[in-house]
Write a protein that holds these residues in place. Sequence first.
Motif, PDB file in Angstrom:
ATOM      1  N   HIS A 187      40.510  31.283  41.234  1.00 36.16           N
ATOM      2  CA  HIS A 187      40.858  32.737  41.088  1.00 36.16           C
ATOM      3  C   HIS A 187      41.252  33.345  40.439  1.00 36.16           C
ATOM      4  N   CYS A 249      46.554  37.857  49.001  1.00 35.87           N
ATOM      5  CA  CYS A 249      46.200  37.964  47.373  1.00 35.87           C
ATOM      6  C   CYS A 249      47.187  37.987  46.853  1.00 35.87           C
ATOM      7  N   VAL A 251      46.830  39.825  42.938  1.00 35.83           N
ATOM      8  CA  VAL A 251      45.808  40.767  42.440  1.00 35.83           C
ATOM      9  C   VAL A 251      45.883  41.804  43.332  1.00 35.83           C
ATOM     10  N   CYS A 252      44.816  41.583  44.397  1.00 36.66           N
ATOM     11  CA  CYS A 252      44.234  42.632  44.678  1.00 36.66           C
ATOM     12  C   CYS A 252      44.420  42.640  46.786  1.00 36.66           C
ATOM     13  N   CYS A 269      40.181  34.299  47.097  1.00 32.21           N
ATOM     14  CA  CYS A 269      40.783  35.153  47.999  1.00 32.21           C
ATOM     15  C   CYS A 269      39.055  36.187  47.809  1.00 32.21           C
ATOM     16  N   CYS A 272      38.453  39.233  45.120  1.00 33.08           N
ATOM     17  CA  CYS A 272      38.531  38.894  43.954  1.00 33.08           C
ATOM     18  C   CYS A 272      37.412  37.541  43.700  1.00 33.08           C
TER      19      CYS A 272
HETATM   20 ZN   LIG Z   1      42.640  38.964  45.813  1.00 32.57          ZN
END
Ligand SMILES: [Zn+2]
Length: 289
Positions: A187, A249, A251-252, A269, A272
């Motif tokens: 990831h 996720c 991050v996103c 994810c 990602c």
């Molecule tokens: Zn993500």
Amino acid sequence: MPELPEVEALTAFLSERLTGRVIAEVRPVAISALKTYDPPVTALAGLTVGAVVRHGKFLDIGADGLHLVVHLARAGWLRWREHLPEEPPKPGGRNPLALRVRLEGPDGDGFDLTEAGTKKGLAVYVVRDAEEVPGVARLGPDPFDPDFDLARFRSLLGGERRRIKGVLRDQTVLAGVGNAYSDEVLHVARMSPYKLAADLSDEESARLFEALGTTLREAVERSRGLAAGELKAEKKLGMRVHGRTGQPCPVCGDTVREVSFADSSLQYCPTCQTGGKPLADRRLSRLLK
Ligand SMILES: [Zn+2]
């Protein structure tokens, strides 16, 4: 399952408490956990603990030329006890206690190795050299070895026709990374777990190498100084995608997805790691046929 960061933290935790101490008794409770008989486990009594070190996911407690080597497997854990009970533990089907180590001294301190569940995998070896343990002898390089650099990492991946997820957790290729941290590393590297290892470009292998180092170092950093009993919860809290199916996720914000196998599952994810496309889940597609 404890992986490199947790075993590294356990090693430090035990090193602090065991070094210089004399072993009073090592008592196997689940007999199936003990994989060796010569030297006998009783030979450890009276020996002084020297160094506690880690080999991949194995713990190695050295004492006067003998080694108590432990692999915690999927559901094994170590519980430090300031005061062990006097009476000998009763073996039994539901008793999670696998092995008890008591130290000499007025406090009766030591530790228990426990294993929850019915699939027993916890393994204990008493050997003269850790390399006598087959799983230790087969270990690939450790990501924390000082000479483990990008060139070495690339040489492990070259010609490897398996998916990168499987390669990262193969202990004979790389020591210490299991199902959880391979999900995390992939990831961080924004890479599909299904990508073939040999197909990685130079840029991708460099990115993965970087992700491997930072992920493991950060996990060790978080675990440092924690008591043995706190490590499991810390491992879970630190996860970005592993064990987080259906959650966003970090991050996103996309939904973390899962692919299930017979005895494990992976999480990732899509945004990602796989260009937004869900990975094929063979079990699921079989069900839909
Ligand atoms: Zn993500």
